[in-house]
Design an enzyme around this catalytic site. Structure first.
Site, PDB file in Angstrom:
ATOM      1  N   ASP A 128      35.451  41.768  46.123  1.00 29.55           N
ATOM      2  CA  ASP A 128      34.591  40.708  45.597  1.00 29.55           C
ATOM      3  C   ASP A 128      34.521  39.578  46.616  1.00 29.55           C
ATOM      4  O   ASP A 128      35.552  39.109  47.093  1.00 29.55           O
ATOM      5  CB  ASP A 128      35.157  40.204  44.265  1.00 29.55           C
ATOM      6  N   HIS A 135      27.628  27.948  45.190  1.00 31.40           N
ATOM      7  CA  HIS A 135      28.761  28.183  44.291  1.00 31.40           C
ATOM      8  C   HIS A 135      30.050  27.669  44.935  1.00 31.40           C
ATOM      9  O   HIS A 135      30.822  26.938  44.306  1.00 31.40           O
ATOM     10  CB  HIS A 135      28.876  29.681  43.988  1.00 31.40           C
ATOM     11  N   GLU A 199      30.813  35.686  35.694  1.00 34.61           N
ATOM     12  CA  GLU A 199      30.213  35.398  36.996  1.00 34.61           C
ATOM     13  C   GLU A 199      29.112  36.420  37.207  1.00 34.61           C
ATOM     14  O   GLU A 199      29.357  37.622  37.185  1.00 34.61           O
ATOM     15  CB  GLU A 199      31.243  35.498  38.129  1.00 34.61           C
ATOM     16  N   GLU A 201      26.887  38.440  39.480  1.00 35.40           N
ATOM     17  CA  GLU A 201      26.993  38.838  40.886  1.00 35.40           C
ATOM     18  C   GLU A 201      26.040  39.995  41.188  1.00 35.40           C
ATOM     19  O   GLU A 201      25.636  40.750  40.311  1.00 35.40           O
ATOM     20  CB  GLU A 201      28.434  39.253  41.212  1.00 35.40           C
ATOM     21  N   ASP A 233      31.694  39.598  36.837  1.00 33.79           N
ATOM     22  CA  ASP A 233      33.108  39.440  37.185  1.00 33.79           C
ATOM     23  C   ASP A 233      33.727  38.453  36.196  1.00 33.79           C
ATOM     24  O   ASP A 233      33.792  37.257  36.447  1.00 33.79           O
ATOM     25  CB  ASP A 233      33.198  38.923  38.632  1.00 33.79           C
ATOM     26  N   ARG A 237      39.394  30.900  33.856  1.00 33.43           N
ATOM     27  CA  ARG A 237      39.482  29.781  34.807  1.00 33.43           C
ATOM     28  C   ARG A 237      40.823  29.050  34.784  1.00 33.43           C
ATOM     29  O   ARG A 237      41.277  28.564  35.822  1.00 33.43           O
ATOM     30  CB  ARG A 237      38.360  28.777  34.531  1.00 33.43           C
ATOM     31  N   GLN A 240      43.232  31.222  36.550  1.00 33.22           N
ATOM     32  CA  GLN A 240      42.851  31.205  37.969  1.00 33.22           C
ATOM     33  C   GLN A 240      43.352  29.938  38.674  1.00 33.22           C
ATOM     34  O   GLN A 240      43.896  30.000  39.773  1.00 33.22           O
ATOM     35  CB  GLN A 240      41.325  31.287  38.079  1.00 33.22           C
ATOM     36  N   LYS A 253      41.120  37.603  37.161  1.00 31.58           N
ATOM     37  CA  LYS A 253      39.901  38.369  37.428  1.00 31.58           C
ATOM     38  C   LYS A 253      40.064  39.853  37.122  1.00 31.58           C
ATOM     39  O   LYS A 253      39.076  40.555  36.950  1.00 31.58           O
ATOM     40  CB  LYS A 253      39.535  38.262  38.916  1.00 31.58           C
ATOM     41  N   GLU A 364      30.258  26.273  36.433  1.00 33.59           N
ATOM     42  CA  GLU A 364      29.249  25.397  37.027  1.00 33.59           C
ATOM     43  C   GLU A 364      28.312  24.814  35.982  1.00 33.59           C
ATOM     44  O   GLU A 364      28.004  23.627  36.005  1.00 33.59           O
ATOM     45  CB  GLU A 364      28.421  26.180  38.057  1.00 33.59           C
TER      46      GLU A 364
HETATM   47 MN    MN Z   1      33.684  36.890  41.492  1.00 35.32          MN
END
Ligand code: MN
Length: 414
Positions: A128, A135, A199, A201, A233, A237, A240, A253, A364
């Protein structure tokens, strides 16, 4: 030249004759096998091959059902896969040999909605990346302040981490709610994540690879790409934020990654090639590229809040907002000699663009939970809640040519 499909899409979710995707799943009571799609129908490739319509491709197509994925077809290489796509495109038009055998056509096509779609390929390895500057800057500013938003390496190489292939799941499956360690008031605490996110992607699956010890430059890696798909994905948070120093994301993740069922061959997306951004620093030669490096593919995220039936669009973005191209990401993967293999998944990272509505994750869109987004009926979200469903869609459109990426959906469970 106008193409005349044997089956016309009933709605925007149907596949045009310009798409001709590849997928894998159970249709019409048959065991799982290689599929394509036209309109809102899947096309059974194994049956087509059995009836002699796909000369030269029979063996690889039939091997897919034994293998449990499209890997034997991908192993034909990008070029042969493109030839198969173009043969199918001819067959699925009026005036073709298949057009003359309407009984067979009816037997080998089934509604997509009645098809059990699986992972398109058995995925061996997954990487990834973090290829949108928008971003990286927004997230970097949130965690480290505006001055240090981009790390010193960011403009020089496509930042990435090795992901987890074992937890990649097909579209339309329920995702388990992640528990883990996260920052608390008196040191770390353990419990369910309070910041479950998605996410959006852009991903690619590889048809071929390189030998261990033999790096490939960005000018050459495009030949490895079998096709593109959408990737969610899923991210926690709070987990993370605590775990990512210094080696990057890990358990925040690896609990699940959802992928869309249809692989879109690069030939289908060729009309949508566009210029990428001019590099802001001098690039090492292995990352240099000429010509059109990016794609103009529109991407959307819809949220269906728990207990409701209505999808609300919460993000609109485009793959042309990526800073690094897929070819550059693949080249960087191999630079020290690491080998890419057929059937690997490479994902771009969150495809955010310049505007606030181009934010391709809740981190975001809600500024890390500071500004909730308003949904129907007075509902609000900062991060996901149990039962929420996330739907990602993509398509490219120019004149009368429309190519569907399909959709990846997933519901976050308990
Ligand atoms: Mn990702």
């Amino acid at each position: 030249m106008t193409l005349k499909p044997l089956i016309t899409p009933e709605d925007d979710r149907g596949f045009s004759i310009h798409t001709i995707p590849f997928g894998f799943g159970e249709a019409g009571g048959k065991q799982a096998a290689a599929l394509s799609a036209l309109g809102n129908q899947v096309v059974q490739l194994e049956s087509l091959a059995t009836h002699g319509f796909l000369p030269g491709f029979e063996e690889h197509i039939k091997m897919c059902s034994r293998y449990g994925g499209l890997n034997p077809m991908l192993q034909m290489g990008r070029h042969r896969l493109g030839e198969l796509r173009s043969l199918l495109q001819d067959l699925l038009q009026t005036g073709s040999e298949l057009d003359k055998d309407r009984t067979l056509l009816a037997n080998i096509t089934h509604p997509i909605d009645d098809t059990y779609l699986m992972l398109p390929v058995y995925i061996g390895d997954y990487t990834d990346f973090y290829a949108s500057k928008y971003h990286a800057e927004r997230v970097g500013a949130m965690f480290r302040g505006k001055e240090q938003a981009l790390q010193p390496n960011w403009l020089h190489l496509p930042v990435g981490y090795h992901g987890r292939a074992s937890s990649i799941v097909p579209s339309d499956r329920i995702i388990n709610w992640p528990n883990g360690q996260m920052p608390g008031e008196n040191g770390p605490k353990f419990g369910p994540s309070k910041k479950v996110d998605f996410e959006l992607e852009f991903g690619c699956l590889t048809a071929s690879g390189n030998l261990l010890g033999e790096p490939v430059s960005a000018e050459e890696t495009g030949n490895m790409i079998a096709g593109f798909l959408l990737v969610n994905d899923w991210s926690a948070r709070d987990i993370q934020a605590w775990e990512y120093v210094p080696l990057g994301p890990f358990t925040s993740k690896n609990f699940a990654t959802s992928v869309s069922p249809w692989v879109i061959h690069p030939d289908a997306l060729e009309p949508f090639k566009t210029e990428g951004p001019t590099p802001e620093v001098h690039l090492q030669s292995y990352l240099q590229q000429t010509g059109l490096t990016h794609y103009d593919i529109q991407l959307e995220v819809y949220l269906k809040p728990a207990g409701t039936d209505r999808e609300v669009r919460i993000c609109q973005t485009n793959t042309r907002h990526l800073y690094w191209s897929m070819e550059q990401m693949l080249a960087h993967q191999t630079v020290t000699g690491c080998n890419i293999r057929s059937g690997d998944l490479y994902a771009s990272g969150t495809v955010s663009g310049p505007k606030p509505e181009n934010g391709a994750c809740l981190l975001e869109l809600t500024e890390n939970g500071q500004s909730p987004i308003a949904l129907d009926g007075g509902k609000k979200r900062t991060f996901l809640e149990s039962g929420d469903e996330v739907i990602m869609r993509g398509f490219a459109e120019k004149g009368e040519v429309r190519v569907e990426m399909g959709e990846v959906r997933g519901q976050i469970g308990e």
